[in-house]
Write an enzyme that holds these catalytic residues in place. Structure first.
Site, PDB file in Angstrom:
ATOM      1  N   ARG A  40       0.782  -1.206   0.000  1.00  0.00           N
ATOM      2  CA  ARG A  40       0.000   0.000   0.000  1.00  0.00           C
ATOM      3  C   ARG A  40       0.831   1.282   0.000  1.00  0.00           C
ATOM      4  NH1 ARG A  40      -3.826  -2.589   4.643  1.00  0.00           N
ATOM      5  NH2 ARG A  40      -1.773  -3.115   5.383  1.00  0.00           N
ATOM      6  N   GLY A  41       2.087   1.171   0.455  1.00  0.00           N
ATOM      7  CA  GLY A  41       2.890   2.358   0.719  1.00  0.00           C
ATOM      8  C   GLY A  41       3.030   3.352  -0.421  1.00  0.00           C
ATOM      9  N   ASP A  96       7.451   3.448  -2.313  1.00  0.00           N
ATOM     10  CA  ASP A  96       7.597   4.604  -1.443  1.00  0.00           C
ATOM     11  C   ASP A  96       9.013   4.747  -0.916  1.00  0.00           C
ATOM     12  OD1 ASP A  96       7.354   2.275   0.048  1.00  0.00           O
ATOM     13  OD2 ASP A  96       5.856   3.042   1.443  1.00  0.00           O
ATOM     14  N   ASP A  99      14.585   0.298   1.994  1.00  0.00           N
ATOM     15  CA  ASP A  99      15.210   0.227   3.310  1.00  0.00           C
ATOM     16  C   ASP A  99      16.264  -0.889   3.236  1.00  0.00           C
ATOM     17  OD1 ASP A  99      15.421   0.645   6.114  1.00  0.00           O
ATOM     18  OD2 ASP A  99      13.886  -0.827   6.534  1.00  0.00           O
ATOM     19  N   THR A 103      12.433  -6.275  -0.015  1.00  0.00           N
ATOM     20  CA  THR A 103      11.168  -6.250  -0.750  1.00  0.00           C
ATOM     21  C   THR A 103      11.393  -6.026  -2.243  1.00  0.00           C
ATOM     22  OG1 THR A 103      10.169  -5.219   1.188  1.00  0.00           O
ATOM     23  CG2 THR A 103       8.879  -5.163  -0.832  1.00  0.00           C
ATOM     24  N   LEU A 104      12.088  -4.960  -2.564  1.00  0.00           N
ATOM     25  CA  LEU A 104      12.280  -4.631  -3.975  1.00  0.00           C
ATOM     26  C   LEU A 104      13.103  -5.695  -4.689  1.00  0.00           C
ATOM     27  CD1 LEU A 104      12.607  -0.774  -4.036  1.00  0.00           C
ATOM     28  CD2 LEU A 104      11.110  -2.172  -5.454  1.00  0.00           C
ATOM     29  N   LYS A 127      16.702   4.856   2.269  1.00  0.00           N
ATOM     30  CA  LYS A 127      17.419   4.782   3.553  1.00  0.00           C
ATOM     31  C   LYS A 127      18.675   3.968   3.303  1.00  0.00           C
ATOM     32  CE  LYS A 127      13.921   4.305   6.954  1.00  0.00           C
ATOM     33  NZ  LYS A 127      13.331   3.453   7.997  1.00  0.00           N
ATOM     34  N   ASP A 155       3.475   4.336   6.524  1.00  0.00           N
ATOM     35  CA  ASP A 155       2.665   4.115   7.722  1.00  0.00           C
ATOM     36  C   ASP A 155       3.461   3.663   8.931  1.00  0.00           C
ATOM     37  OD1 ASP A 155       3.270   1.471   6.603  1.00  0.00           O
ATOM     38  OD2 ASP A 155       1.882   0.728   8.123  1.00  0.00           O
TER      39      ASP A 155
END
Ligand code: IMP
Ligand code: MG
Length: 173
Positions: A40-41, A96, A99, A103-104, A127, A155
Site C-alpha cells: 500500500r505504501g 515509497d 530500506d 522487498t524490492l 534509507k 505508515d
C-alpha cells in the site's frame, strides 16, 4: 506516539515528484511504459508521479508486505500480483521507500522472471545505510537518514498514510 515536524513538506514533495517525472518522461518517450506501484505504501507517490509523467503509460499494482510495525520480517508476501501481460512492456516499478532492499529485490526478481522488455525501479525515499541487499535503483527522490518516517503513503501500523507531508516518527513508551 509522536509525529515530528515535516522532514519534507508538501511543497518539497511536489517539486521532487515533478523532477522525477520529467526525467522519466524523457527516458520513456517512444517506449511502452507500464508503471507498477507497490501497495500500500506507494499509493500516494504513485498517483502523483503518474499524473506528472508526460509519456503515455499503462498502470498496474502489486500488493506486497514485509513489514510488521517497525521491524522488518525479511520475508515478502505477495497478496496480489500484476495482472497485465508484461512481455514487451517497459516496466517501471514504483515504491515509497527502499530500506533493507529485501522487498524490492524479491519483487524485481519475480518480474524479471516474466521477461519484460526492460525493468527500472523508482523510489521516493532511500534509507541507504540500512541496505542489506544490493538492488539497482534508477530514480531516487530523497536519501534519508536511518529514521522511521510516516506520511505521504508511509505508515506506522497502517496509520499516518494520509499525511500530505513526511515526518520522522518516534514511539514513546
Ligand atoms: P525493505 O524490504 O526493508 O527495503 O522495506 C521496504 C518496505 O518497508 C517499504 O516499502 C515500506 O513499506 C516499509 N518501510 C521501510 N522503512 C519504512 C519507514 O521508515 N516508514 C514506513 N515504512 C517503511
Ligand atoms: Mg512498501
Amino acid at each position: 506516539m509522536i509525529v515530528g515536524k515535516p522532514l519534507f513538506t508538501t511543497k518539497e514533495i511536489q517539486t521532487k515528484v515533478r523532477e522525477l517525472a520529467d526525467r522519466i518522461s524523457a527516458d520513456y518517450s517512444g517506449k511502452d511504459l507500464l508503471a507498477v506501484g507497490i501497495l500500500r505504501g506507494a499509493f500516494m507517490f504513485f498517483s502523483d508521479l503518474v499524473r506528472a509523467i508526460k509519456a503515455p503509460l499503462t498502470i498496474d499494482f502489486i500488493v506486497a508486505s514485509s513489514y510488521v510495525k517497525m521491524a522488518t520480517l525479511g520475508e515478502v508476501k505477495i497478496h496480489c500480483d500484476i495482472r497485465e501481460d508484461i512481455s514487451d512492456k517497459d516496466v517501471l516499478l514504483i515504491d515509497d521507500i527502499i530500506d533493507s532492499g529485501i522487498t524490492l529485490n524479491q519483487i524485481r526478481e519475480r518480474i524479471l522472471a516474466r521477461r519484460p522488455s526492460s525493468l527500472k525501479i523508482c523510489v521516493f525515499l532511500d534509507k541507504k545505510e540500512r541496505r542489506m541487499v544490493d538492488v539497482p535503483v534508477d530514480y531516487i527522490g530523497f536519501e534519508i537518514p536511518n529514521e522511521y518516517v510516516v506520511g505521504y503513503g508511509l505508515d506506522y501500523d497502517n496509520k499516518f498514510r494520509n499525511l500530505p507531508y513526511i515526518s520522522i516518527f518516534k514511539k514513546k513508551a
